[in-house]
Design a protein around this motif. Structure first.
Motif, short mmCIF file in Angstrom:
data_model
loop_
_atom_site.label_atom_id
_atom_site.label_comp_id
_atom_site.label_asym_id
_atom_site.label_seq_id
_atom_site.Cartn_x
_atom_site.Cartn_y
_atom_site.Cartn_z
N THR A 124 0.83 -1.20 0.00
CA THR A 124 0.00 0.00 0.00
C THR A 124 0.87 1.25 0.00
N GLY A 125 0.28 2.36 -0.44
CA GLY A 125 0.98 3.63 -0.44
C GLY A 125 2.03 3.77 -1.52
N VAL A 126 1.97 2.92 -2.54
CA VAL A 126 2.98 2.93 -3.60
C VAL A 126 2.43 3.53 -4.89
N TRP A 127 1.26 3.08 -5.30
CA TRP A 127 0.72 3.44 -6.60
C TRP A 127 -0.34 4.52 -6.50
N ASN A 170 -3.20 4.65 -7.94
CA ASN A 170 -4.53 4.05 -7.80
C ASN A 170 -4.46 2.83 -6.88
N GLU A 171 -5.27 2.84 -5.84
CA GLU A 171 -5.24 1.77 -4.84
C GLU A 171 -6.62 1.59 -4.23
N VAL A 172 -7.05 0.34 -4.07
CA VAL A 172 -8.32 0.03 -3.43
C VAL A 172 -8.11 -1.15 -2.47
N SER A 173 -9.09 -1.36 -1.60
CA SER A 173 -9.05 -2.50 -0.68
C SER A 173 -10.31 -3.31 -0.84
N GLY A 174 -10.22 -4.61 -0.56
CA GLY A 174 -11.38 -5.47 -0.62
C GLY A 174 -12.41 -5.05 0.42
N ASN A 175 -13.68 -5.34 0.11
CA ASN A 175 -14.77 -4.90 0.96
C ASN A 175 -15.84 -5.99 1.02
N VAL A 176 -16.59 -6.01 2.09
CA VAL A 176 -17.65 -7.01 2.24
C VAL A 176 -18.86 -6.68 1.39
N SER A 177 -19.24 -5.39 1.36
CA SER A 177 -20.49 -5.01 0.71
C SER A 177 -20.31 -4.21 -0.57
N GLY A 178 -19.11 -3.83 -0.90
CA GLY A 178 -18.90 -3.05 -2.12
C GLY A 178 -18.95 -1.57 -1.81
N MET A 225 24.14 -10.69 -4.87
CA MET A 225 23.24 -9.99 -5.78
C MET A 225 23.37 -8.50 -5.54
N SER A 226 23.48 -7.72 -6.59
CA SER A 226 23.57 -6.27 -6.46
C SER A 226 22.49 -5.64 -7.33
N TYR A 227 21.51 -5.03 -6.70
CA TYR A 227 20.38 -4.47 -7.43
C TYR A 227 19.64 -3.44 -6.58
N ASP A 228 18.75 -2.70 -7.23
CA ASP A 228 17.86 -1.77 -6.54
C ASP A 228 16.53 -1.77 -7.27
N MET A 229 15.46 -1.98 -6.53
CA MET A 229 14.11 -1.94 -7.10
C MET A 229 13.51 -0.56 -6.83
N LYS A 230 12.92 0.03 -7.87
CA LYS A 230 12.46 1.40 -7.73
C LYS A 230 11.17 1.64 -8.52
N VAL A 231 10.23 2.31 -7.90
CA VAL A 231 9.02 2.75 -8.60
C VAL A 231 9.38 3.98 -9.42
N VAL A 232 9.15 3.93 -10.72
CA VAL A 232 9.48 5.06 -11.59
C VAL A 232 8.24 5.70 -12.22
N GLY A 233 7.10 4.99 -12.18
CA GLY A 233 5.86 5.54 -12.72
C GLY A 233 4.69 5.17 -11.83
N PRO A 234 4.45 5.91 -10.74
CA PRO A 234 3.37 5.56 -9.81
C PRO A 234 1.98 5.50 -10.46
N ASP A 235 1.77 6.30 -11.51
CA ASP A 235 0.47 6.30 -12.17
C ASP A 235 0.30 5.15 -13.15
N LEU A 236 1.34 4.31 -13.29
CA LEU A 236 1.27 3.15 -14.18
C LEU A 236 0.97 1.86 -13.43
N TYR A 282 -1.72 -0.19 -10.36
CA TYR A 282 -3.00 -0.24 -9.65
C TYR A 282 -2.92 -1.38 -8.67
N PHE A 283 -3.25 -1.12 -7.40
CA PHE A 283 -3.04 -2.12 -6.36
C PHE A 283 -4.34 -2.45 -5.64
N TRP A 284 -4.60 -3.76 -5.48
CA TRP A 284 -5.70 -4.24 -4.66
C TRP A 284 -5.15 -4.75 -3.34
N ASN A 285 -5.47 -4.11 -2.25
CA ASN A 285 -4.98 -4.53 -0.94
C ASN A 285 -5.99 -5.48 -0.30
#
Length: 271
Positions: A72-75, A77-85, A251-262, A264-267
């Motif tokens: 959460t808090g990355v993208w 667009n973000e939503v969470s599951g719900n019981v009733s919609g 392992m040598s790497y870095d993971m990075k968000v470069v386009g937050p608007d690209l 969509y996350f379902w929590n």
């Protein structure tokens, strides 16, 4: 529209000057002389040790992926599951009221609009989410043969990709044990009960939009394009410590968000 002998309007492109840092991660294993001397040929203890190290490093890499992208808090667009919609998606394990295909369609359209036209092509789900989807009536109804819960068809990841209209459908099946060594294991799927839709280009570049990227430090001798190296050492210094051979994986790497608007996350989209 151009009148005769008039110049075109000029537009431009901006490149982010944000930085990244490829941290180096490593793990090693020692093999003592007596164990190797007493090894049965079929055991192949060195190969087993290297595989164990690589598996642990990949588990850590997937955990880094989850904390960087699958949270959460990355993208934008973000939503969470719900019981009733009520404007948010119903938990997908509610086979009566939930509409996962429609939810993904809405997410794809929303992301395409917010990003200026880039259509998401990759759907990533946790193992628990996939297990719910393959038995969902909406999914089974899209398969050939009129499959039902009582008469299911084989639901492959390729079929799920077709149903959701994406090029890539990935499942996070890695399991992490958060317990202390020697105590009862506390195992959980790293992907949890979440899902993510994003745009991933076939080839990355400075001028190519992407939801996120993994930058690898691959200029070190012996390192692969993914920033991975496997090394084996055996010298007098190790032998004085009764170590016949030392194997290490880095392992040598870095993971990075470069386009937050690209993205969509379902929590917690399933219960």
């Amino acid at each position: 529209k151009l009148a005769p002998r008039t110049e075109v309007n000029r537009i431009g492109m901006a490149i982010s000057n944000d930085s990244y840092f490829a941290d180096v991660y490593g793990l090693g294993m020692d093999f003592d002389e007596q164990t190797i001397a007493n090894e049965d040929e079929v055991l192949e203890i060195r190969a087993a040790g290297a595989q164990t190290l690589m598996m642990r490093m990949l588990l850590d890499r997937e955990a880094n992926f989850a904390s960087t992208f699958f949270s959460t808090g990355v993208w934008t667009n973000e939503v969470s599951g719900n019981v009733s919609g009520g404007g948010t998606p119903v938990f997908w394990n509610d086979y009566t009221n939930s509409t996962p295909i429609q939810d993904v369609t809405v997410a794809m359209r929303t992301t395409q609009l917010s990003s200026g036209g880039f259509k998401p092509n990759t759907l990533v789900v946790g193992k628990e989410v996939r297990d719910i989807l393959i038995n969902h009536p909406d999914i089974l109804a899209r398969l050939n043969g009129g499959s039902t819960i009582n008469n299911p068809a084989l639901v492959t990841d390729g079929k799920l990709a077709e149903i959701f209209g994406v090029e890539n459908f990935f499942v996070m099946e890695a399991v992490n044990n958060t317990s202390v060594e020697g105590l009862t294991e506390v195992n959980a799927f790293i992907g949890g009960k979440n899902a993510m839709l994003c745009y991933t280009p076939r080839a990355s570049g400075l001028m190519t939009p992407a939801a996120g990227l993994t930058f690898a430090w691959n200029s070190v001798p012996g390192v692969s394009n993914l920033g991975v190296t496997v090394e084996s050492f055996s010298d007098d210094a190790l032998k004085r410590q009764q170590v016949a051979e030392h194997i290490q994986v880095k392992m040598s790497y870095d993971m990075k968000v470069v386009g937050p608007d690209l993205g969509y996350f379902w929590n917690a989209i399933v219960q």
